[in-house]
Scaffold this motif. Structure first.
Motif, PDB file in Angstrom:
ATOM      1  N   ASP A  73     -58.729 -38.289  39.563  1.00 46.52           N
ATOM      2  CA  ASP A  73     -58.535 -38.470  41.003  1.00 46.52           C
ATOM      3  C   ASP A  73     -58.298 -39.936  41.353  1.00 46.52           C
ATOM      4  N   ALA A  74     -58.987 -40.838  40.647  1.00 44.64           N
ATOM      5  CA  ALA A  74     -58.797 -42.267  40.909  1.00 44.64           C
ATOM      6  C   ALA A  74     -57.391 -42.707  40.520  1.00 44.64           C
ATOM      7  N   HIS A  75     -56.895 -42.223  39.395  1.00 46.34           N
ATOM      8  CA  HIS A  75     -55.528 -42.564  38.990  1.00 46.34           C
ATOM      9  C   HIS A  75     -54.515 -41.947  39.957  1.00 46.34           C
ATOM     10  N   ALA A  76     -54.773 -40.725  40.387  1.00 51.11           N
ATOM     11  CA  ALA A  76     -53.848 -40.086  41.333  1.00 51.11           C
ATOM     12  C   ALA A  76     -53.768 -40.878  42.627  1.00 51.11           C
ATOM     13  N   VAL A 111     -40.334 -38.423  33.921  1.00 50.66           N
ATOM     14  CA  VAL A 111     -39.893 -38.445  35.311  1.00 50.66           C
ATOM     15  C   VAL A 111     -38.626 -37.607  35.391  1.00 50.66           C
ATOM     16  N   TYR A 112     -38.576 -36.734  36.398  1.00 46.74           N
ATOM     17  CA  TYR A 112     -37.491 -35.758  36.472  1.00 46.74           C
ATOM     18  C   TYR A 112     -36.873 -35.776  37.869  1.00 46.74           C
ATOM     19  N   THR A 117     -49.807 -35.168  37.942  1.00 42.69           N
ATOM     20  CA  THR A 117     -48.489 -34.669  38.310  1.00 42.69           C
ATOM     21  C   THR A 117     -48.196 -35.060  39.748  1.00 42.69           C
ATOM     22  N   GLY A 118     -46.965 -35.495  40.016  1.00 43.02           N
ATOM     23  CA  GLY A 118     -46.609 -35.906  41.367  1.00 43.02           C
ATOM     24  C   GLY A 118     -45.194 -35.529  41.736  1.00 43.02           C
ATOM     25  N   LEU A 134     -45.222 -36.458  49.982  1.00 46.07           N
ATOM     26  CA  LEU A 134     -45.591 -37.040  48.702  1.00 46.07           C
ATOM     27  C   LEU A 134     -46.896 -36.394  48.218  1.00 46.07           C
ATOM     28  N   THR A 135     -46.884 -35.859  47.015  1.00 46.88           N
ATOM     29  CA  THR A 135     -48.086 -35.252  46.453  1.00 46.88           C
ATOM     30  C   THR A 135     -48.337 -35.802  45.058  1.00 46.88           C
ATOM     31  N   VAL A 136     -49.580 -36.140  44.784  1.00 46.60           N
ATOM     32  CA  VAL A 136     -50.000 -36.610  43.459  1.00 46.60           C
ATOM     33  C   VAL A 136     -51.371 -36.008  43.202  1.00 46.60           C
ATOM     34  N   GLU A 137     -51.532 -35.305  42.082  1.00 51.57           N
ATOM     35  CA  GLU A 137     -52.810 -34.671  41.786  1.00 51.57           C
ATOM     36  C   GLU A 137     -53.115 -34.718  40.301  1.00 51.57           C
TER      37      GLU A 137
END
Length: 205
Positions: free
Chosen positions: A114-117, A156-157, A178-179, A185-188
């Protein structure tokens, strides 16, 4: 030759024969005594995991400090367990999509993920160093590389600025992040898929 002499010779020959049958030449490699089997040392997975977290903490000291007080124990990183629904159609759907199951995260792994996300999301929103938000595959890759992430377990795609997404594994310790640029914008963070890796498997059964 006297009878006494003959008897003495026979006794001597018998003693030599018995001695020869009862001795073994050193180093002859008698097959009756095989060498002791070698003992394979067991793998200490807990020690390996702790060492990986230590390497992660050296790379990302701010995140290490944030998660220092989080318990490292908890749920083991196995498949996410859940009861199958009673409805036959719903059960069949769940079984067909079982390949999407992810490994559970321990509290420590959840905290790091979660911290990296959050760190990555701030950078993707344009909050890193006053730079604008990235829009293309090349820009997203540059941002992530600059933050210290690699793409051994993902990449990255996208096509130009359309549907740009990324998948990576947090260096050394995991978990996956994954983002998608969106909008929104979503990052989880999440565990690896039971079929292996951070990329969502394609297809079902």
């Amino acid at each position: 030759m006297t009878p006494r002499t003959v008897g003495a010779l026979l006794l001597a020959a018998g003693a030599i024969a018995l001695t020869g049958c009862g001795t073994r030449t050193a180093g002859a490699g008698d097959a009756a005594e095989p060498p002791a089997p070698s003992v394979t040392p067991s793998v200490d997975y807990a020690a390996q995991a702790a060492a990986a977290v230590a390497r992660h903490d050296a790379l990302f000291p701010a995140i290490a400090a944030r998660c220092a007080d989080v318990a490292t124990g908890g749920a083991s990183p196995g498949a996410t367990a859940g009861e199958l629904p009673a409805d036959p159609e719903a059960r069949k759907y769940a079984e067909n999509h079982a390949y999407k199951q992810q490994a559970q995260l321990t509290p420590g792994a959840r905290c790091r993920g979660d911290a990296h996300a959050a760190r990555i999301k701030a950078a993707m929103a344009g909050g890193a160093g006053g730079k604008g938000a990235p829009h293309t595959v090349e820009e997203v890759r540059a941002v992530l590389t600059g933050l210290g992430y690699g793409f051994d377990a993902g990449g990255v795609y996208g096509s130009g600025a359309v549907n740009v997404s990324f998948v990576l594994s947090v260096p050394e310790s995991g978990p996956c992040v994954t983002g998608r640029l969106g909008p929104p914008l979503t990052v989880e963070a999440h565990g690896v898929y039971v079929e292996g890796g951070c990329l969502e498997p394609r297809g079902g059964h």
